[in-house]
Design a protein around this motif. Structure first.
Motif, PDB file in Angstrom:
ATOM      1  N   GLN A 132       0.837  -1.205   0.000  1.00  0.00           N
ATOM      2  CA  GLN A 132       0.000   0.000   0.000  1.00  0.00           C
ATOM      3  C   GLN A 132       0.868   1.249   0.000  1.00  0.00           C
ATOM      4  OE1 GLN A 132      -3.666   0.192   0.237  1.00  0.00           O
ATOM      5  NE2 GLN A 132      -3.354  -1.836  -0.619  1.00  0.00           N
ATOM      6  N   ARG A 137       3.659   5.620  -2.970  1.00  0.00           N
ATOM      7  CA  ARG A 137       4.908   6.298  -3.312  1.00  0.00           C
ATOM      8  C   ARG A 137       5.149   6.231  -4.818  1.00  0.00           C
ATOM      9  NH1 ARG A 137       9.291   7.515   0.332  1.00  0.00           N
ATOM     10  NH2 ARG A 137       8.966   9.249  -1.075  1.00  0.00           N
ATOM     11  N   ALA A 138       4.765   5.129  -5.442  1.00  0.00           N
ATOM     12  CA  ALA A 138       4.969   4.989  -6.889  1.00  0.00           C
ATOM     13  C   ALA A 138       4.126   6.004  -7.654  1.00  0.00           C
ATOM     14  CB  ALA A 138       4.643   3.564  -7.332  1.00  0.00           C
ATOM     15  N   LEU A 139       3.001   6.426  -7.071  1.00  0.00           N
ATOM     16  CA  LEU A 139       2.176   7.441  -7.737  1.00  0.00           C
ATOM     17  C   LEU A 139       2.798   8.829  -7.628  1.00  0.00           C
ATOM     18  CD1 LEU A 139      -1.445   6.467  -6.660  1.00  0.00           C
ATOM     19  CD2 LEU A 139      -0.602   6.620  -9.002  1.00  0.00           C
ATOM     20  N   GLY A 140       3.745   8.978  -6.700  1.00  0.00           N
ATOM     21  CA  GLY A 140       4.415  10.272  -6.557  1.00  0.00           C
ATOM     22  C   GLY A 140       4.137  10.954  -5.230  1.00  0.00           C
ATOM     23  N   PHE A 141       3.446  10.251  -4.316  1.00  0.00           N
ATOM     24  CA  PHE A 141       3.204  10.840  -2.997  1.00  0.00           C
ATOM     25  C   PHE A 141       4.457  10.694  -2.131  1.00  0.00           C
ATOM     26  CE2 PHE A 141      -1.227   9.907  -4.233  1.00  0.00           C
ATOM     27  CZ  PHE A 141      -1.794  11.144  -3.966  1.00  0.00           C
ATOM     28  N   GLN A 154      -6.128   3.213   6.921  1.00  0.00           N
ATOM     29  CA  GLN A 154      -6.428   1.777   6.903  1.00  0.00           C
ATOM     30  C   GLN A 154      -6.054   1.124   8.218  1.00  0.00           C
ATOM     31  OE1 GLN A 154      -5.798  -0.507   3.192  1.00  0.00           O
ATOM     32  NE2 GLN A 154      -4.757   1.327   2.476  1.00  0.00           N
TER      33      GLN A 154
ATOM     34  N   ASP B  78       9.931  12.100  -5.704  1.00  0.00           N
ATOM     35  CA  ASP B  78       8.469  12.072  -5.753  1.00  0.00           C
ATOM     36  C   ASP B  78       7.963  12.633  -7.078  1.00  0.00           C
ATOM     37  OD1 ASP B  78       8.450  11.026  -3.190  1.00  0.00           O
ATOM     38  OD2 ASP B  78       8.302  13.005  -2.255  1.00  0.00           O
ATOM     39  N   ARG B  81       8.504  10.077  -9.865  1.00  0.00           N
ATOM     40  CA  ARG B  81       7.538   8.976  -9.867  1.00  0.00           C
ATOM     41  C   ARG B  81       6.190   9.382 -10.445  1.00  0.00           C
ATOM     42  NH1 ARG B  81       8.883   8.388  -4.477  1.00  0.00           N
ATOM     43  NH2 ARG B  81      11.022   7.641  -4.433  1.00  0.00           N
ATOM     44  N   GLN B  82       5.917  10.676 -10.450  1.00  0.00           N
ATOM     45  CA  GLN B  82       4.681  11.119 -11.112  1.00  0.00           C
ATOM     46  C   GLN B  82       4.780  10.924 -12.625  1.00  0.00           C
ATOM     47  OE1 GLN B  82       3.110  14.948  -9.959  1.00  0.00           O
ATOM     48  NE2 GLN B  82       3.984  14.795  -7.913  1.00  0.00           N
ATOM     49  N   PHE B  94      -5.863   0.827  -3.134  1.00  0.00           N
ATOM     50  CA  PHE B  94      -6.126   1.316  -1.786  1.00  0.00           C
ATOM     51  C   PHE B  94      -7.491   0.784  -1.345  1.00  0.00           C
ATOM     52  CE2 PHE B  94      -3.589   4.926  -3.712  1.00  0.00           C
ATOM     53  CZ  PHE B  94      -2.381   4.360  -3.332  1.00  0.00           C
ATOM     54  N   MET B 105      -7.291   9.899  -6.934  1.00  0.00           N
ATOM     55  CA  MET B 105      -6.608  10.437  -5.756  1.00  0.00           C
ATOM     56  C   MET B 105      -5.359  11.248  -6.107  1.00  0.00           C
ATOM     57  SD  MET B 105      -5.561   8.396  -2.317  1.00  0.00           S
ATOM     58  CE  MET B 105      -3.787   8.326  -2.202  1.00  0.00           C
ATOM     59  N   ALA B 106      -4.491  10.696  -6.947  1.00  0.00           N
ATOM     60  CA  ALA B 106      -3.245  11.402  -7.269  1.00  0.00           C
ATOM     61  C   ALA B 106      -3.539  12.679  -8.062  1.00  0.00           C
ATOM     62  CB  ALA B 106      -2.314  10.485  -8.049  1.00  0.00           C
ATOM     63  N   LYS B 109      -4.793  15.209  -5.309  1.00  0.00           N
ATOM     64  CA  LYS B 109      -3.866  15.642  -4.274  1.00  0.00           C
ATOM     65  C   LYS B 109      -2.535  16.133  -4.834  1.00  0.00           C
ATOM     66  CE  LYS B 109      -6.707  14.190  -1.033  1.00  0.00           C
ATOM     67  NZ  LYS B 109      -7.285  15.019   0.028  1.00  0.00           N
ATOM     68  N   LEU B 110      -2.104  15.568  -5.958  1.00  0.00           N
ATOM     69  CA  LEU B 110      -0.793  15.965  -6.490  1.00  0.00           C
ATOM     70  C   LEU B 110      -0.922  16.993  -7.605  1.00  0.00           C
ATOM     71  CD1 LEU B 110       0.975  12.488  -6.542  1.00  0.00           C
ATOM     72  CD2 LEU B 110       1.454  14.396  -5.010  1.00  0.00           C
ATOM     73  N   ARG B 154      -5.312   3.612 -12.693  1.00  0.00           N
ATOM     74  CA  ARG B 154      -4.789   4.521 -11.667  1.00  0.00           C
ATOM     75  C   ARG B 154      -3.443   5.098 -12.094  1.00  0.00           C
ATOM     76  NH1 ARG B 154      -3.554   2.189  -5.689  1.00  0.00           N
ATOM     77  NH2 ARG B 154      -2.057   0.940  -6.855  1.00  0.00           N
ATOM     78  N   ALA B 155      -2.585   4.223 -12.640  1.00  0.00           N
ATOM     79  CA  ALA B 155      -1.268   4.698 -13.073  1.00  0.00           C
ATOM     80  C   ALA B 155      -1.398   5.605 -14.294  1.00  0.00           C
ATOM     81  CB  ALA B 155      -0.366   3.506 -13.381  1.00  0.00           C
ATOM     82  N   MET B 158      -2.327   9.621 -14.271  1.00  0.00           N
ATOM     83  CA  MET B 158      -1.315  10.668 -14.090  1.00  0.00           C
ATOM     84  C   MET B 158      -0.587  10.989 -15.391  1.00  0.00           C
ATOM     85  SD  MET B 158      -1.316  11.888 -11.043  1.00  0.00           S
ATOM     86  CE  MET B 158       0.289  12.488 -10.501  1.00  0.00           C
TER      87      MET B 158
END
Lengths: 252, 245
Positions: A132, A137-141, A154, B78, B81-82, B94, B105-106, B109-110, B154-155, B158
């Motif tokens: 999770q 983190r892979a999404l860039g958070f 969670q 970070d 990774r975007q 999630f 979500m990304a 928030k991003l 999801r990927a 972005m």
């Protein structure tokens, strides 16, 4: 038969019980709830800080959290309450001019609750699969945002039953605050019942106080079971016809 | 598929150790813009670790990573990774969010896309993977194949320049593998730059432009699928192929 009547009169003297009920409900109940709920909220905030420190990569933070938890979980509640409630009294009076022991009671309960709640949160957060955090983190958070948006929510969800249990403990432990010497208007359920029992020379008011505790705690116990079940089996969901027909391939 | 602005990705002499365990021993991998590179090899050969090093989920001990010719090691990881989407073996959706929230979500928030607009964009992505009708379901109520398609959406939401697939079909029931592979093939055809770690030799052969065979933390052979599958040069690759084919 005499012995039975004696017992009945000692524990279930309806008149003595009835006399204490108004006081129990208007003074005891609100004070118990204020003590338990405010200690629960402060304890949860402190507990979350302890949990985050406890999983930190910095060993100093981990140590501080560890030592705090060991101390406040290891001491009997009555020792903590007396040490904090009476020991800090003079300093608080010097700083604020207040001689009210009630806030110190809340503080003592909060500090104890934080130790338990911290461990509950920590175990919940650590039970969230590593994937999770990795996916977030892979999404860039960032690490912090990932914890905040993905991991901690969670983790908390999984430990809701344990948190409700902690709330039950707080309701019961709040009775120990009577040791700090409270004004008549500050007395909680136990003290109200106990005073009435002492005045009437009959235990029935204390039984009434006990019943009021059960009225608070038993529904919470069932709430724990309900949440536990819901978490295990998931929200009951209306199946669409094609899904109801094809259950194959739907993992548990 | 939506418009894609893909990039060229290069890993140079990448090294990584976990304690005494030398997992990557000088890996070179070049993926030209718009092409698909498959990475194959026995388990424990460092393939999955290579992906995580190339998007800096794990920092390399040594070496360089270039995206469109520019080193990304000085960039904020970070932010990097975007630009690189990643799909995992275990989906990693999630669990506390609905399907559409997972996808949006990304963005929210991003990228700071307003809620309504992010939902619309997420629904478009779900449309592309054929799961718009599951938008408000929870991941736990989806099959593995559906979950993996949501993870791809999801990927993609972005709009990454490169997509990583880490054994994306290994955890799926056999009958669900095909749909996910077809989606990946569509994505490759649409011009996405992709690095695919996989045990699916069919996909490797038919879809990818290059194949890299790794063993024990080094690249043993790399070339076109035809080259590697019909004329393997090393005993190690010959041995591996005879095991898996």
């Amino acid at each position: 038969m005499d012995a039975f009547e004696q017992l009945l009169k000692t524990f279930f003297d309806w008149k003595a019980m009835g006399a204490v009920v108004p006081n129990l409900l208007t003074v005891g109940l609100p004070n118990t709830l204020i003590l338990a709920v405010s200690a629960g909220i402060i304890g949860s905030v402190l507990g979350m800080i302890l949990a985050i420190m406890g999983i930190s990569r910095n060993p100093l933070w981990r140590w501080i959290a560890r030592i705090y938890t060991d101390i406040f979980r290891g001491l009997p509640a009555i020792v903590t309450i007396l040490l904090i409630g009476i020991g800090l009294g003079p300093s608080v009076r010097q700083l604020t001019g207040s001689t009210n022991p009630f806030p110190l009671g809340v503080l003592a309960l909060s500090l104890m609750a934080a130790a338990y709640i911290g461990e509950i949160f920590r175990s919940g957060i650590q039970s969230v699969e590593k994937g999770q955090l990795e996916a977030s983190r892979a999404l860039g958070f960032s690490y912090g945002t990932s914890m905040q948006l993905v991991v901690v929510p969670q983790g908390i969800r999984r430990v809701l039953p344990a948190l409700v249990n902690q709330m039950i403990s707080l309701i019961k432990d709040s009775s120990l605050i009577y040791l700090l010497g409270l004004l008549a208007s500050q007395r909680e359920i136990f003290r109200v019942g106990n005073d009435a029992a002492a005045n009437s020379g009959n235990l029935s008011p204390l039984v009434a106080a006990g019943i009021l505790y059960l009225v608070l705690t038993v529904p919470l116990t069932h709430l724990v079971n309900f949440i536990d079940n819901r978490l295990r089996t998931g929200r009951p969901e209306k199946l669409q016809p094609d899904e109801a027909a094809a259950v194959v391939g739907k993992g548990a | 598929m939506a418009e894609i602005s893909s990039g060229t990705l290069t890993g140079k002499n990448l090294h990584l150790s976990f304690g005494p365990n030398h997992v990557l021993r000088g890996i070179d991998l070049h993926v030209e813009k718009g092409t698909t590179a498959s990475v194959i090899g026995p388990s424990g050969s460092g393939k999955s670790t290579l992906l995580r090093v190339m998007n800096r989920l794990i920092e390399p001990d040594q070496g360089d990573i270039l995206l469109d010719g520019k080193s990304v090691l000085t960039e904020n990881p970070d932010q990097l990774r975007q630009r690189i989407g990643m799909v995992f073996q275990q989906f990693n959706l999630f669990q506390h969010k609905t399907v559409v929230e997972n996808v949006s979500m990304a963005l929210r928030k991003l990228r700071k896309v307003p809620k309504d607009q992010a939902r619309v964009q997420a629904l478009e992505q779900l449309d592309l993977v054929g799961l718009r009708h599951k938008a408000d379901a929870r991941p736990a109520n989806l099959s593995g194949g559906q979950q993996q398609r949501v993870a791809i959406a999801r990927a993609l939401a972005m709009q990454p320049e490169v997509m990583f697939f880490d054994e994306a079909t290994s955890a799926l029931d056999p009958e669900l593998v095909k749909g996910v592979l077809a989606l990946m093939a569509d994505l490759a055809k649409s011009g996405m730059t992709m690095v695919v770690v996989t045990h699916e030799m069919g996909f490797c052969r038919n879809v990818s432009d290059t194949v890299t065979f790794m063993d024990a933390g080094v690249v043993v052979e790399t070339g076109s699928p035809d080259q590697l599958f019909t004329a393997p040069e090393t005993d190690r690759l010959r041995g591996f192929l005879s095991d898996v084919l």
